[in-house]
Design a protein around this motif. Structure first.
Motif, mmCIF file in Angstrom:
data_model
loop_
_atom_site.group_PDB
_atom_site.id
_atom_site.type_symbol
_atom_site.label_atom_id
_atom_site.label_comp_id
_atom_site.label_asym_id
_atom_site.label_seq_id
_atom_site.Cartn_x
_atom_site.Cartn_y
_atom_site.Cartn_z
ATOM 1 N N MET A 55 0.762 -1.333 -0.151
ATOM 2 C CA MET A 55 0.164 0.026 0.031
ATOM 3 C C MET A 55 0.977 1.301 0.069
ATOM 4 N N PRO A 56 0.703 2.151 -0.965
ATOM 5 C CA PRO A 56 1.756 3.187 -1.045
ATOM 6 C C PRO A 56 1.481 4.272 -0.071
ATOM 7 N N PRO A 57 2.387 4.949 0.520
ATOM 8 C CA PRO A 57 2.207 5.964 1.617
ATOM 9 C C PRO A 57 1.176 6.955 1.254
ATOM 10 N N PRO A 58 0.596 7.680 2.090
ATOM 11 C CA PRO A 58 -0.501 8.623 1.736
ATOM 12 C C PRO A 58 0.452 9.867 1.177
ATOM 13 N N PRO A 59 -0.403 10.696 0.289
ATOM 14 C CA PRO A 59 0.322 11.790 -0.303
ATOM 15 C C PRO A 59 1.066 12.662 0.483
ATOM 16 N N ALA A 60 0.214 13.003 1.944
ATOM 17 C CA ALA A 60 0.834 13.757 2.904
ATOM 18 C C ALA A 60 2.134 13.517 3.280
ATOM 19 N N PHE A 61 2.181 12.155 3.408
ATOM 20 C CA PHE A 61 3.453 11.510 3.915
ATOM 21 C C PHE A 61 4.634 11.890 3.018
ATOM 22 N N THR A 62 4.574 11.558 1.563
ATOM 23 C CA THR A 62 5.546 11.941 0.851
ATOM 24 C C THR A 62 6.068 13.390 0.550
ATOM 25 N N ARG A 63 5.065 14.202 0.907
ATOM 26 C CA ARG A 63 5.262 15.426 0.968
ATOM 27 C C ARG A 63 6.206 16.023 1.851
ATOM 28 N N TYR A 64 5.698 15.584 3.139
ATOM 29 C CA TYR A 64 6.794 15.825 4.191
ATOM 30 C C TYR A 64 8.079 15.337 4.114
ATOM 31 N N ALA A 65 8.129 14.170 3.676
ATOM 32 C CA ALA A 65 9.664 13.309 3.588
ATOM 33 C C ALA A 65 10.454 13.775 2.757
ATOM 34 N N SER A 66 9.720 14.661 1.739
ATOM 35 C CA SER A 66 10.747 14.959 0.652
ATOM 36 C C SER A 66 11.158 16.598 0.835
ATOM 37 N N GLN A 67 10.703 16.992 1.943
ATOM 38 C CA GLN A 67 11.372 18.699 2.392
ATOM 39 C C GLN A 67 12.623 18.415 2.949
ATOM 40 N N LYS A 68 13.316 19.491 2.753
ATOM 41 C CA LYS A 68 14.701 19.540 3.599
ATOM 42 C C LYS A 68 14.528 19.821 4.714
ATOM 43 N N ILE A 69 15.349 19.289 5.595
ATOM 44 C CA ILE A 69 15.364 19.513 7.061
ATOM 45 C C ILE A 69 16.129 20.799 7.431
ATOM 46 N N ASN A 70 15.579 21.636 8.085
ATOM 47 C CA ASN A 70 16.264 22.958 8.573
ATOM 48 C C ASN A 70 16.866 22.598 9.871
ATOM 49 N N PRO A 71 18.365 22.724 9.934
ATOM 50 C CA PRO A 71 19.212 22.287 11.237
ATOM 51 C C PRO A 71 18.743 23.275 12.207
ATOM 52 N N VAL A 72 18.611 22.514 13.635
ATOM 53 C CA VAL A 72 18.105 23.377 14.628
ATOM 54 C C VAL A 72 19.249 24.645 14.852
ATOM 55 N N SER A 73 18.605 25.551 15.087
ATOM 56 C CA SER A 73 19.622 26.805 15.432
ATOM 57 C C SER A 73 19.805 27.067 16.694
ATOM 58 N N ILE A 74 20.763 27.305 17.221
ATOM 59 C CA ILE A 74 20.960 27.645 18.783
ATOM 60 C C ILE A 74 20.222 29.000 18.943
ATOM 61 N N GLY A 75 20.161 29.823 18.109
ATOM 62 C CA GLY A 75 19.473 30.889 18.047
ATOM 63 C C GLY A 75 17.844 30.697 18.523
ATOM 64 N N GLN A 76 17.330 29.903 17.691
ATOM 65 C CA GLN A 76 15.990 29.528 18.023
ATOM 66 C C GLN A 76 15.879 28.965 19.438
ATOM 67 N N LEU A 77 16.754 28.178 19.927
ATOM 68 C CA LEU A 77 16.562 27.518 21.093
ATOM 69 C C LEU A 77 16.422 28.561 22.300
ATOM 70 N N LEU A 78 17.241 29.507 22.149
ATOM 71 C CA LEU A 78 17.490 30.570 23.134
ATOM 72 C C LEU A 78 16.758 31.907 23.002
ATOM 73 N N LYS A 79 16.004 31.736 22.169
ATOM 74 C CA LYS A 79 15.155 32.762 21.541
ATOM 75 C C LYS A 79 14.518 33.688 22.897
ATOM 76 N N TYR A 80 13.971 32.751 23.746
ATOM 77 C CA TYR A 80 13.017 33.464 24.793
ATOM 78 C C TYR A 80 13.877 33.446 26.086
ATOM 79 N N ARG A 81 15.171 33.762 26.286
ATOM 80 C CA ARG A 81 15.817 33.742 27.647
ATOM 81 C C ARG A 81 15.280 35.170 28.132
ATOM 82 N N ARG A 82 15.467 35.149 29.167
ATOM 83 C CA ARG A 82 15.561 36.394 30.113
ATOM 84 C C ARG A 82 14.267 37.229 29.907
ATOM 85 N N GLN A 83 13.171 36.780 29.690
ATOM 86 C CA GLN A 83 11.879 37.371 29.682
ATOM 87 C C GLN A 83 10.734 36.537 29.895
#
Lengths: 402, 490
Positions: free
Chosen positions: A1-29
C-alpha cells in the motif's frame, strides 16, 4: 500500500538544522503568548518533516530486517507519531497549542525506548545486514532522535513554563497583590530557557551522578570506589541537563565498574579513587575522568566506539558484555534522573536489555551534538583517562546550526 | 650558556654558492605565480653519457649552476632506480640485541656489510622523495643542500668496497662517523627550507615529507650508531686475553667479563628503567630552566614519578630520553610561564631563604605516571600549565610548517647543527624554540611502533602520553618512497 500523499510531501522536504538562536530565543523574559505561538509554529514545521524522514529510513532496510517484530514496532511508533502530529492544522491559539503539546509529550514518552528496541531487533538480524550498515543506521537514528527530542522537549518545556508563569501571575492577581516580576536570584525564568539550563554546574552534576552510580555499584558488587571532584568547581555552562547527565553517568559507570573488576583481578586491597577534574576553556567546559581500572587492551580500543552485539541470555541472570561496559544492576527507576538516563542505566545486568555495548558510542554522539567531543586514552595495565568537552550552548555563535 | 657549534662547511663556499642559489630560488618563486613557461627545464643541457657510472660524483656540488646540474641528475637517476626498486631490510630491537649478544668477528663483518648495503637503499628512497617534491620546493637552497648531501652519501656508500676484515671495518666505521657528523646540519637545513616553502607547498604535503625524512634519518643513524657501538665493544685485546677465537663470542664464556652486559648491546638496552630515565631528564630540564631564568637550584617545578615505577622495557635510551625531555620541557615551560609571578618571588628571595622556606614549592608539580602492561609501556606527563591556548593552536602542534610556527622555524638560522639528541640541549638555550620538539618526539616514538598524543585541558593543563612497545619485537616503521599517506600508515 503506497504511503499517503501527505507523507511523501513531508518526507521530501529539506530539514532545517536546529539553530541555537531558535533554542535561546526566549531567554531572560517572562514568556508571552506570542513567544509560545512562535515556538509552536517552528516546532510544528520541523517535527513532521523529521519524523517522516525517520520513517523513510526504515523503508530502506532489507525486507527481512523490516519484518523483525522489534524493528517493526519502532517503525510503527514513528509512523504513529508522524500521523498524530502532522494532522494538526496550523496553530494560532493557545488551546490547540496545548493539545499539540500534550500530544507531543505523549509521543515522546512512547518513543522513549526506541534505541534498546532497535538494538534488540538488529541483534536478531545480525546475519541479514552487514555491520557497517547497521552502525550507519543506528548513528543516523540516534543523531536525528537527539534533534527531534531537543526541538520537542524545548517546546514542551516552554509551554509548561509559560503556563506556570501565567498561573503564578493569576494567583498574585487574585490575592490582590500587584504583579511583580519574580526577583529571586535564581528564579526558574532566569535560569531555564525551555530545556536548557543556563547556569548548570558541572561539579554538581558530577557529584549527583557520582553518588548515584556509586550506590548502584555498591548494590551490585558490594563495594565501590570513591571519587573526588577538583578543578574549576564553580564554573557553569548552558546545557541540556539530561544530555549531560546521560553522558556523565555512562562514563562514571565504566570507571567505577572497571576499578572494581581490576581490584578484584589484581587482589588490590583498596580501590584507588576516581579523579574528576573540571576545567573551563573559552566557551567550553572540560571534564577529565581518570580511573585506575586497568585500562582497555589495544584490541578492544578499536571497538569501544562501535555498537557491540553481545549474546544475550533469555533470563535476566548475570550477563556481562563487551569492553564497552554494562551497568550495575538497576531495574528500579532512580528518582530524580531523567527517563533517558534511567533507560541507559537499565541496559545491563538485570535490566530489560542486558549486555548492550551502546553506552560509549551514544555518549559520544550526545557530546558531539552541540559541538563537543569525547576522547578516551587507555593505559593498559593501569587505567583510563576520559576527556569530555562540552560546548556551552549560550556561548556559541547565535546562528550556529546543529 | 650558549656554545656555538662549529659550522661544517667553509662559510665562503656556502655564501657564494648559497647566494647564487638563493637568487635562483627567489626568481623561481616569483615566477611560481606567473607563467609556467618560465619554469620549464632546458632539456638540451645534459652533456655526459647517462650510463657513465663515474658521472655520479662529479656533479654533486653544493648550490652550483642550479639548472644544469639538476638536468644532469635527471639522467643519472637510473642509478638511483636500482636502489629504489629494493625494499629496506627492516630490523627489530630484539634482533639487534640477539645479534649483538653473540658477536663474533664474522658477525661484526656481516653487520658492516648490512649497514653498507642498507644505507644506500634507504637514502635512495628519501632522495626519491625529494625528487617528487614540487619543483619550486626542490630549488630552495636549504632543501637542495640536504638533497646534495644525501646524493653524496648515497654515492659514497654504494661505492664502498665489501668489508672483509676488521681493518676494513675500522675504515668503514671511520667513514660512517664522518658521514654522521657531516649530516648533523640536516635538521636545521630542512627546518629552514620548509619554513621558506611554507606558502609554496601545502602544509600537509610538507608534514608528510618531513615525517618520512626524519623517520628515515633516525633509522639510518640507528643502524650506523649501533654498528659503530658494536665495533667498539668488540674488544680485540680483551678477546685475545680471554683466548677467544674469531668464531666465538663473549656469550659462550661461563662468566661475562667485566663491563660486558647482556642487557646493554650497543645503543640498545634490554632492561631500560623508565623511572631512571625520567628522573635523569627531570634533573636535566630543571637545571636548564633554572640556569636560563637565573633561579636558585630547586626552584623549577618538581617532577613526581608515580605508577609502575619499576617498569623496564627494551629501547634505545637516547630516543626515549629525547621524548621525555621534550615533554618535560614543555610542561615546565608552561607551568613557569603560567605562574610567572612566583618566578619573580623566587628570584628575589634567592638562596638559603627560598630553600628553607616552609611555604612549599612555588609551582604545582608535574606528575609523570608510568603504566606498564605486558606488551606496552605508557608514560603520562601531566602538568598544570594552563593548557594549550588558543584552541586552534592545538590542531597544529604536530605540524612542522604551520604559519603559526614560522617565527620559531626562523630560529634555525641561529644554529648550525642539530642532531635531535638530548645532550644537545646543553648547547642551546631552552628559551630558543624551534617548534620541532613535539613532532620530532612523535617521530621517535612512531619509529618503533609507538606514539605520542597530547590532550589539552584549557585553563588547567596538559596531559601528554608516550606509548612505546616493551618487548622490542616491533619492526622499524619506515616506508619505501611514495608510500601511502603518512597518516594512514599508522
Amino acid at each position: 500500500m503506497p504511503p499517503p500523499p501527505a507523507f511523501t510531501r513531508y518526507a521530501s522536504q529539506k530539514i532545517n538544522p536546529v539553530s541555537i538562536g531558535q533554542l535561546l530565543k526566549y531567554r531572560r523574559q517572562p514568556l508571552s503568548k506570542e513567544n509560545i505561538l512562535d515556538s509552536i509554529s517552528y516546532t510544528q514545521a520541523e517535527l513532521p518533516v523529521r519524523l517522516a524522514k525517520r520513517v523513510i529510513s526504515f523503508h530502506r532496510l532489507p525486507f527481512i530486517v523490516g519484518t523483525n517484530p522489534h524493528i517493526a514496532r519502532v517503525y510503527n511508533q514513528y509512523y504513529e507519531a508522524f500521523d498524530r502530529l502532522h494532522a494538526f492544522a496550523p496553530i494560532n491559539d493557545l488551546e490547540p497549542e496545548w493539545d499539540f503539546t500534550r500530544a507531543l509529550e505523549r509521543q515522546t514518552q512512547i518513543l522513549a525506548d526506541v534505541i534498546p528496541t532497535i538494538a534488540q531487533g538488529f541483534l536478531e538480524c545480525q546475519l541479514y545486514m552487514p555491520r557497517e550498515e547497521r552502525t550507519a543506521f543506528i548513528n543516523d537514528l540516534i543523531r536525528s532522535r537527539i534533534g527531534l527530542r531537543v526541538i520537542g522537549e524545548q517546546h514542551v518545556a516552554l509551554s509548561y513554563q509559560f503556563r506556570e508563569e501565567q498561573r503564578k501571575a493569576k494567583l498574585a492577581q487574585d490575592s490582590d497583590q500587584s504583579v511583580r516580576t519574580n526577583t529571586s536570584p535564581h528564579s526558574r525564568e532566569d535560569v531555564w530557557v525551555g530545556a536548557i539550563h543556563t547556569r548548570l554546574l558541572p561539579a554538581r552534576m558530577m557529584e549527583q551522578c557520582g553518588q548515584m552510580v556509586q550506590s548502584m555499584c555498591e548494590m551490585h558488587y558490594g563495594t565501590a570506589p570513591s571519587y573526588y571532584v577538583d578543578g574549576d568547581v564553580d564554573e557553569t555552562i548552558s546545557y541540556i541537563p539530561s544530555h549531560f547527565e546521560y553522558i556523565t553517568c555512562e562514563l562514571l559507570k565504566n570507571a567505577l565498574r572497571a576499578t572494581v573488576d581490576f581490584s578484584s583481578s589484581t587482589n588490590r586491597s583498596s580501590h584507588p579513587p576516581i579523579q574528576i577534574t573540571i576545567t573551563k576553556g573559552d566557551g567550553y567546559v572540560g571534564v577529565r575522568i581518570r580511573d585506575q581500572g586497568g585500562g582497555i587492551s589495544k584490541e578492544n580500543m578499536r571497538n569501544i566506539f562501535e555498537y557491540s552485539w553481545s549474546s544475550m541470555q533469555t533470563d535476566s541472570s548475570d550477563e556481562h558484555s563487551s569492553a564497552a561496559g554494562t551497568s550495575p544492576t538497576g531495574s528500579s527507576m532512580m528518582a530524580g534522573m531523567s527517563m533517558q538516563t534511567n533507560l541507559a542505566l537499565q541496559q545491563g545486568v538485570g535490566g530489560p536489555i542486558a549486555g548492550l555495548g551502546f553506552g560509549l558510542p551514544m555518549a559520544r554522539l550526545y557530546a558531539g551534538y552541540f559541538g563537543g567531543s569525547l576522547d578516551i586514552v587507555s593505559m593498559e595495565g593501569y587505567g583510563c583517562d576520559v576527556f569530555l568537552k562540552l560546548r556551552s550552548i549560550e556561548g556559541s555563535v547565535e546562528d550556529r546550526q546543529i | 650558556m650558549l656554545r656555538h657549534a662549529a659550522p661544517l662547511l667553509s662559510p665562503k663556499r656556502t655564501a657564494s654558492a648559497g647566494a647564487c642559489a638563493k637568487q635562483q630560488f627567489r626568481r623561481a618563486s616569483r615566477l611560481a605565480s606567473g607563467s609556467y613557461e618560465a619554469l620549464r627545464l632546458n632539456t638540451t643541457a645534459a652533456s655526459s653519457s647517462p650510463t657513465d657510472s663515474s658521472a655520479g660524483g662529479s656533479h654533486m656540488r653544493v648550490g652550483g649552476q642550479g639548472g644544469r646540474s639538476l638536468q644532469q641528475k635527471f639522467y643519472e637517476n637510473r642509478i638511483l632506480d636500482r636502489y629504489t626498486s629494493q625494499e629496506p631490510k627492516k630490523v627489530t630491537l630484539r634482533q639487534l640485541v640477539l645479534f649483538g649478544r653473540q658477536l663474533t668477528e664474522d658477525k661484526l663483518v656481516a653487520s658492516a656489510n648490512y649497514v653498507r648495503t642498507e644505507l644506500p637503499v634507504r637514502l635512495a628512497h628519501r632522495i626519491s622523495d625529494f625528487q617528487f617534491l614540487p619543483y619550486i620546493a626542490g630549488t630552495n637552497p636549504h632543501l637542495k643542500m640536504v638533497y646534495d648531501l644525501y646524493w653524496r652519501a648515497f654515492d659514497e656508500f654504494r661505492k664502498f668496497p665489501v668489508v672483509k676484515t676488521l681493518d676494513d671495518n675500522r675504515r668503514f666505521c671511520d667513514n660512517v662517523e664522518k658521514n654522521l657528523l657531516e649530516h648533523s646540519q640536516v635538521i636545521p637545513q630542512l627546518g629552514m627550507g620548509v619554513s621558506e616553502c611554507a606558502d609554496l607547498v601545502s602544509p600537509d604535503e610538507i608534514d608528510r615529507f618531513m615525517n618520512q625524512m626524519l623517520i628515515s634519518r633516525i633509522s639510518r643513524r640507528t643502524l650506523a650508531e649501533q654498528h659503530i657501538a658494536l665495533s667498539r665493544q668488540f674488544d680485540t685485546d680483551l678477546r685475545a686475553h680471554l683466548g677467544l677465537r674469531p668464531a666465538e663470542s663473549f656469550a659462550q664464556l661461563g662468566n661475562a667479563p667485566a663491563g660486558f652486559s647482556t642487557q646493554r648491546i650497543g645503543i640498545v638496552r634490554a632492561d631500560c628503567s623508565a623511572a631512571q630515565i625520567i628522573h635523569e631528564c627531570a634533573v636535566r630540564a630543571a637545571a636548564l630552566y633554572e640556569d636560563a631564568y637565573h633561579l636558585p637550584p630547586g626552584s623549577a617545578p618538581q617532577v613526581i614519578v608515580e605508577g609502575h615505577t619499576d617498569a623496564t622495557f627494551m629501547c634505545i635510551p637516547a630516543h626515549f630520553s629525547y621524548i621525555v625531555h621534550e615533554l618535560l620541557r614543555n610542561a615546565m615551560s608552561h607551568v613557569m610561564r603560567r605562574f610567572a609571578a612566583r618566578l619573580d618571588d623566587t628570584a628575589t628571595t634567592k638562596g638559603a631563604v627560598a630553600s628553607s622556606s616552609s611555604s612549599g614549592p612555588a609551582f604545582p608539580p608535574i606528575r609523570v605516571t608510568i603504566c606498564s602492561s605486558h606488551a606496552d609501556i605508557v608514560v603520562r606527563v601531566s602538568d598544570e600549565g594552563g593548557g594549550i591556548a588558543p584552541p586552534d593552536v592545538l590542531q597544529h602542534i604536530w605540524s612542522f610548517t604551520h604559519p603559526l610556527k614560522a617565527k620559531h622555524l626562523r630560529n634555525f638560522h641561529a644554529i648550525h647543527r642539530m642532531e635531535a639528541r638530548v645532550d644537545e640541549a646543553d648547547a642551546v638555550s631552552p628559551l630558543l624554540s624551534f617548534g620541532f620538539g613535539l613532532p620530532m618526539s612523535r617521530v621517535y616514538a612512531r619509529y618503533w611502533g609507538g606514539n605520542v598524543t597530547v590532550h589539552s585541558l584549557p585553563g588547567h593543563g596538559v596531559d601528554a602520553y608516550v606509548q612505546l612497545p616493551r618487548l622490542g619485537n616491533v619492526v622499524e616503521n619506515i616506508s619505501a618512497r611514495r608510500a601511502s599517506p603518512f597518516v594512514a600508515s599508522f
